[in-house]
Design an enzyme around this catalytic site. Structure first.
Site, PDB file in Angstrom:
ATOM      1  N   LYS A  35       0.850  -1.327  -0.028  1.00  0.00           N
ATOM      2  CA  LYS A  35      -0.073   0.044  -0.111  1.00  0.00           C
ATOM      3  C   LYS A  35       0.800   1.250  -0.093  1.00  0.00           C
ATOM      4  O   LYS A  35       0.625   2.140  -0.792  1.00  0.00           O
ATOM      5  CB  LYS A  35      -0.847  -0.053   1.304  1.00  0.00           C
ATOM      6  CG  LYS A  35      -2.231   0.776   1.360  1.00  0.00           C
ATOM      7  CD  LYS A  35      -3.009   0.570   2.435  1.00  0.00           C
ATOM      8  CE  LYS A  35      -3.647  -0.660   2.666  1.00  0.00           C
ATOM      9  NZ  LYS A  35      -4.563  -0.781   3.602  1.00  0.00           N
ATOM     10  N   THR A  86     -10.887  -2.043  12.684  1.00  0.00           N
ATOM     11  CA  THR A  86     -11.074  -2.729  13.903  1.00  0.00           C
ATOM     12  C   THR A  86     -12.235  -3.723  13.406  1.00  0.00           C
ATOM     13  O   THR A  86     -13.483  -3.521  13.805  1.00  0.00           O
ATOM     14  CB  THR A  86     -11.610  -1.951  14.947  1.00  0.00           C
ATOM     15  OG1 THR A  86     -12.662  -0.905  14.428  1.00  0.00           O
ATOM     16  CG2 THR A  86     -10.536  -1.050  15.754  1.00  0.00           C
ATOM     17  N   PHE A 153     -16.593  10.660  11.313  1.00  0.00           N
ATOM     18  CA  PHE A 153     -17.749  10.593  10.854  1.00  0.00           C
ATOM     19  C   PHE A 153     -17.789  10.701   9.401  1.00  0.00           C
ATOM     20  O   PHE A 153     -18.380  11.240   8.724  1.00  0.00           O
ATOM     21  CB  PHE A 153     -18.784  11.578  11.457  1.00  0.00           C
ATOM     22  CG  PHE A 153     -18.768  11.367  13.031  1.00  0.00           C
ATOM     23  CD1 PHE A 153     -18.084  12.252  13.734  1.00  0.00           C
ATOM     24  CD2 PHE A 153     -19.442  10.378  13.445  1.00  0.00           C
ATOM     25  CE1 PHE A 153     -17.984  12.284  15.321  1.00  0.00           C
ATOM     26  CE2 PHE A 153     -19.609  10.391  15.181  1.00  0.00           C
ATOM     27  CZ  PHE A 153     -18.863  11.336  15.840  1.00  0.00           C
ATOM     28  N   ARG A 155     -18.159   9.624   5.592  1.00  0.00           N
ATOM     29  CA  ARG A 155     -18.937   8.730   4.652  1.00  0.00           C
ATOM     30  C   ARG A 155     -18.056   8.402   3.520  1.00  0.00           C
ATOM     31  O   ARG A 155     -17.525   9.404   2.701  1.00  0.00           O
ATOM     32  CB  ARG A 155     -20.315   9.233   4.320  1.00  0.00           C
ATOM     33  CG  ARG A 155     -21.249   9.347   5.290  1.00  0.00           C
ATOM     34  CD  ARG A 155     -22.204  10.293   4.962  1.00  0.00           C
ATOM     35  NE  ARG A 155     -21.477  11.887   4.759  1.00  0.00           N
ATOM     36  CZ  ARG A 155     -22.252  12.786   4.264  1.00  0.00           C
ATOM     37  NH1 ARG A 155     -23.535  12.599   3.927  1.00  0.00           N
ATOM     38  NH2 ARG A 155     -21.695  13.800   4.108  1.00  0.00           N
ATOM     39  N   LYS A 223     -19.707   7.596  18.684  1.00  0.00           N
ATOM     40  CA  LYS A 223     -19.679   7.025  17.423  1.00  0.00           C
ATOM     41  C   LYS A 223     -20.399   5.593  17.416  1.00  0.00           C
ATOM     42  O   LYS A 223     -21.109   5.744  16.300  1.00  0.00           O
ATOM     43  CB  LYS A 223     -18.172   6.704  17.523  1.00  0.00           C
ATOM     44  CG  LYS A 223     -17.786   5.768  16.017  1.00  0.00           C
ATOM     45  CD  LYS A 223     -17.969   6.620  14.895  1.00  0.00           C
ATOM     46  CE  LYS A 223     -17.817   5.712  13.738  1.00  0.00           C
ATOM     47  NZ  LYS A 223     -17.878   6.579  12.327  1.00  0.00           N
ATOM     48  N   ASN A 227     -23.577   5.702  14.318  1.00  0.00           N
ATOM     49  CA  ASN A 227     -23.663   4.574  13.454  1.00  0.00           C
ATOM     50  C   ASN A 227     -25.152   3.543  13.752  1.00  0.00           C
ATOM     51  O   ASN A 227     -25.634   3.230  12.660  1.00  0.00           O
ATOM     52  CB  ASN A 227     -22.389   3.790  13.319  1.00  0.00           C
ATOM     53  CG  ASN A 227     -21.811   4.711  12.280  1.00  0.00           C
ATOM     54  OD1 ASN A 227     -21.773   5.874  11.907  1.00  0.00           O
ATOM     55  ND2 ASN A 227     -20.488   4.033  11.895  1.00  0.00           N
ATOM     56  N   CYS A 279     -18.543   0.035   8.079  1.00  0.00           N
ATOM     57  CA  CYS A 279     -18.643   0.563   9.433  1.00  0.00           C
ATOM     58  C   CYS A 279     -19.986   0.097   9.834  1.00  0.00           C
ATOM     59  O   CYS A 279     -20.005  -0.632  11.132  1.00  0.00           O
ATOM     60  CB  CYS A 279     -18.817   2.081   9.096  1.00  0.00           C
ATOM     61  SG  CYS A 279     -17.361   2.885   8.688  1.00  0.00           S
TER      62      CYS A 279
HETATM   63  C1  UDX Z   1     -21.231   5.499   7.565  1.00  0.00           C
HETATM   64  C2  UDX Z   1     -21.764   6.776   8.255  1.00  0.00           C
HETATM   65  O1  UDX Z   1     -22.542   7.338   7.490  1.00  0.00           O
HETATM   66  C3  UDX Z   1     -20.554   7.496   8.648  1.00  0.00           C
HETATM   67  O2  UDX Z   1     -21.036   8.598   9.564  1.00  0.00           O
HETATM   68  C4  UDX Z   1     -19.671   6.965   9.596  1.00  0.00           C
HETATM   69  O3  UDX Z   1     -18.651   7.684   9.894  1.00  0.00           O
HETATM   70  C5  UDX Z   1     -19.034   5.777   8.669  1.00  0.00           C
HETATM   71  O4  UDX Z   1     -20.196   4.652   8.355  1.00  0.00           O
HETATM   72  P1  UDX Z   1     -20.534   4.719   4.961  1.00  0.00           P
HETATM   73  O5  UDX Z   1     -20.409   3.393   5.713  1.00  0.00           O
HETATM   74  O6  UDX Z   1     -19.549   5.299   4.259  1.00  0.00           O
HETATM   75  O7  UDX Z   1     -20.801   5.762   6.507  1.00  0.00           O
HETATM   76  O8  UDX Z   1     -21.573   4.641   4.178  1.00  0.00           O
HETATM   77  P2  UDX Z   1     -23.250   5.172   4.319  1.00  0.00           P
HETATM   78  O9  UDX Z   1     -23.397   6.324   3.553  1.00  0.00           O
HETATM   79  O10 UDX Z   1     -23.535   5.475   5.725  1.00  0.00           O
HETATM   80  O11 UDX Z   1     -24.198   4.132   3.839  1.00  0.00           O
HETATM   81  C6  UDX Z   1     -23.896   2.678   4.677  1.00  0.00           C
HETATM   82  C7  UDX Z   1     -24.912   1.744   4.145  1.00  0.00           C
HETATM   83  O12 UDX Z   1     -26.102   2.245   4.135  1.00  0.00           O
HETATM   84  C8  UDX Z   1     -24.447   1.712   2.665  1.00  0.00           C
HETATM   85  O13 UDX Z   1     -24.721   0.361   2.007  1.00  0.00           O
HETATM   86  C9  UDX Z   1     -25.869   2.228   1.995  1.00  0.00           C
HETATM   87  O14 UDX Z   1     -26.163   1.757   0.674  1.00  0.00           O
HETATM   88  C10 UDX Z   1     -27.120   2.065   3.049  1.00  0.00           C
HETATM   89  N1  UDX Z   1     -27.904   3.155   2.909  1.00  0.00           N
HETATM   90  C11 UDX Z   1     -27.629   4.444   3.447  1.00  0.00           C
HETATM   91  C12 UDX Z   1     -29.083   2.634   2.959  1.00  0.00           C
HETATM   92  O15 UDX Z   1     -29.625   1.635   2.669  1.00  0.00           O
HETATM   93  N2  UDX Z   1     -29.995   3.712   2.874  1.00  0.00           N
HETATM   94  C13 UDX Z   1     -29.884   4.837   3.232  1.00  0.00           C
HETATM   95  O16 UDX Z   1     -30.849   5.859   3.243  1.00  0.00           O
HETATM   96  C14 UDX Z   1     -28.632   5.448   3.222  1.00  0.00           C
END
Ligand code: UDX
Length: 460
Positions: A35, A86, A153, A155, A223, A227, A279
């Site tokens: 990496k 983690t 936080f 995304r 946190k 989530n 996450c």
């Molecule tokens: C998430 C949290 O949003 C973020 O604040 C944290 O720091 C890390 O975890 P992330 O995992 O990158 O971020 O993506 P996110 O946009 O939250 O989507 C997570 C999952 O939920 C995805 O699979 C997405 O498709 C799904 N999702 C999201 C839904 O099915 N419906 C929604 O309305 C929103």
């Protein structure tokens, strides 16, 4: 300030590059030399919009450098951000072995005072353990280790904007010096005195974030609690969508109406194939396990997890209802990443879906705009298409699994001509039922009536 970031993954790389963008001198390290090699060649081991440009810019101006030697990173930083993974253990607990290993190395290699910042998502009370490890393995040294929790936080897909323009910065500290150091690190973000280098609309300039100072335990808990609540919202929308489908209601209109209540809010009510990624699924599990270990009933979260777990199964049943026999059919899958604008396939619904289809004897052919390299490593046997049209060619059904904008812009007439049967199942409600029906598709989606579908009569 001289900052070291340990872990150059989705969180560490964004954290290191953005801290360099704020003007700090950052050394980013990872135990995966491959990496680091990719990064030193000016490439990225991940896809994250806007990251490549700020990594390149800050490497060029000397604010950001990379090394595979953890000792060098420890020696070079007054503040050390721990951004290691983690992942979940088989029982759902967070695997904290990387945190433990890194803490021991920091203690062993440090020759001056350090502020050690937990950026990785960890269960509450990890910070206390981290302090103990630093003291035990740093025994005999006349230096001081301070520990803070500073949860991310971010995304995926908007991580750079989320870092530089956050709605909140949470710091968990147990002394004022640590707070002052973190406030100094984040001052440009607090003052919002800079132009965001990412122009994808995710950088609402100007609103200074909330600066929340609390204890380490509370910061860690914020946190997991955040989530997990997002996960509950998604599972709630998915649960309501199943009923909407039975009643001929439109779940998008229903959840829009619900979200108009400012106490509830409209975000994270999109039904679909459920939440994936590195996450939400793991944080939910770890939070439940933390509560259960302390004898607290978190069955509400267990339910959110159970609803999420059955989304793919329900989607396969929807497909079976349309196709009758799955065995021997050719099915195109559009989208492999767990969400749009990332190449991350960790805990992606697509993986479970492909496994279930292949188990039923389906010939699956898949395409994703960014995740093809990663899926080839994860599912080397998977038949991969070069583009969406190839995935649809000769297919008995086409499944939309990730909401990539590219799929909205397809020439659906061309898709229709290529398919053996013009059947589209939209797992993310990406397309319009009316438009797809007008193009001659049999189109199914989540929690929404088919175009022209008669409203089911009330159950007798
Ligand atoms: C998430 C949290 O949003 C973020 O604040 C944290 O720091 C890390 O975890 P992330 O995992 O990158 O971020 O993506 P996110 O946009 O939250 O989507 C997570 C999952 O939920 C995805 O699979 C997405 O498709 C799904 N999702 C999201 C839904 O099915 N419906 C929604 O309305 C929103």
């Amino acid at each position: 300030m001289r900052i070291s970031v340990i872990g150059a993954g989705y969180v560490g790389l964004v954290t290191g590059a953005c801290l360099a963008e704020l003007g700090h001198t950052v050394l980013c390290t990872d135990n995966d030399a491959t990496k680091i090699g990719i990064l030193e060649c000016g490439k990225l081991p991940i896809f994250e919009p806007g990251l490549e440009s700020i990594v390149a810019k800050n490497r060029k101006n000397g604010h950001l450098s990379f090394s595979a030697e953890l000792a060098k990173a420890v020696a070079g930083g007054d503040v050390i951000f721990i951004c290691v993974g983690t992942p979940p253990l088989p029982n759902g607990d967070a695997d904290l072995s990387s945190i433990d290993r890194v803490a021991q190395m920091i203690a062993a290699e440090s020759e001056s005072d350090k502020l050690v910042v937990e950026k990785s998502t960890v269960p509450a009370q990890t910070g206390q353990q981290l302090k103990r490890v630093l003291e035990i393995y740093g025994r005999g040294k006349t230096i001081r280790f301070r520990v803070a929790s500073n949860p991310e936080f971010l995304r995926e897909g908007t991580a750079v904007g989320d870092f530089l323009h956050p709605d909140r910065i949470v710091v968990g500290v147990d002394d004022e010096t640590a707070e002052k150091q973190l406030r100094k690190i984040y001052r440009p973000v607090l003052e919002q005195g800079f132009d965001c280098p990412v122009h994808n609309g995710s950088c609402p300039r100007g609103n200074p974030p909330a600066w929340l100072v609390t204890t380490i335990n509370s910061a860690e808990l914020i946190k997991h609690a955040s989530n997990s609540f997002l996960a509950i919202k998604i599972s709630y929308a998915n649960m309501v969508s199943d009923l909407a489908e039975k009643l001929g209601a439109n779940v998008e209109e229903v959840m829009h109406g619900v979200g108009l209540d400012p106490r509830i809010g409209a975000h994270f009510f999109k039904p679909g194939l459920g939440f994936g990624g590195f996450c939400l699924p793991k944080d939910l599990q770890a939070f439940v396990r933390l509560a259960e270990r302390h004898g607290v009933d978190f069955s509400m979260l267990r339910e959110a997890e159970r609803i999420n777990h059955h989304r793919v199964e329900g989607f396969v049943e929807k497909l079976r209802h349309s196709l009758w026999v799955l065995k021997g059919k050719k099915i195109g899958v559009l989208g492999l990443a767990f969400k749009a604008n990332t190449d991350d396939i960790r805990f992606a619904p697509s993986i479970e879906l492909i496994k279930q289809l292949q188990h039923e004897g389906v010939d699956v052919i898949a395409y994703d705009p960014q995740a093809m390299e990663k899926i080839h490593v994860r599912l080397p046997e998977l038949n991969c298409a070069l583009n969406a049209y190839e995935a649809a060619q000769g297919a008995d059904a086409l499944l939309i699994v990730t909401e990539w904008p590219e799929f909205q812009r397809l020439d659906w007439k061309r898709v229709h001509q290529g398919m053996a049967r013009p059947l589209v199942l939209d797992g993310r409600n990406l397309l319009s039922a009316e438009e797809m029906s007008a193009l001659g598709f049999e189109y199914e989606s989540i929690g929404r009536p088919r175009a022209g579908q008669a409203i089911p009569t009330a159950l007798a």
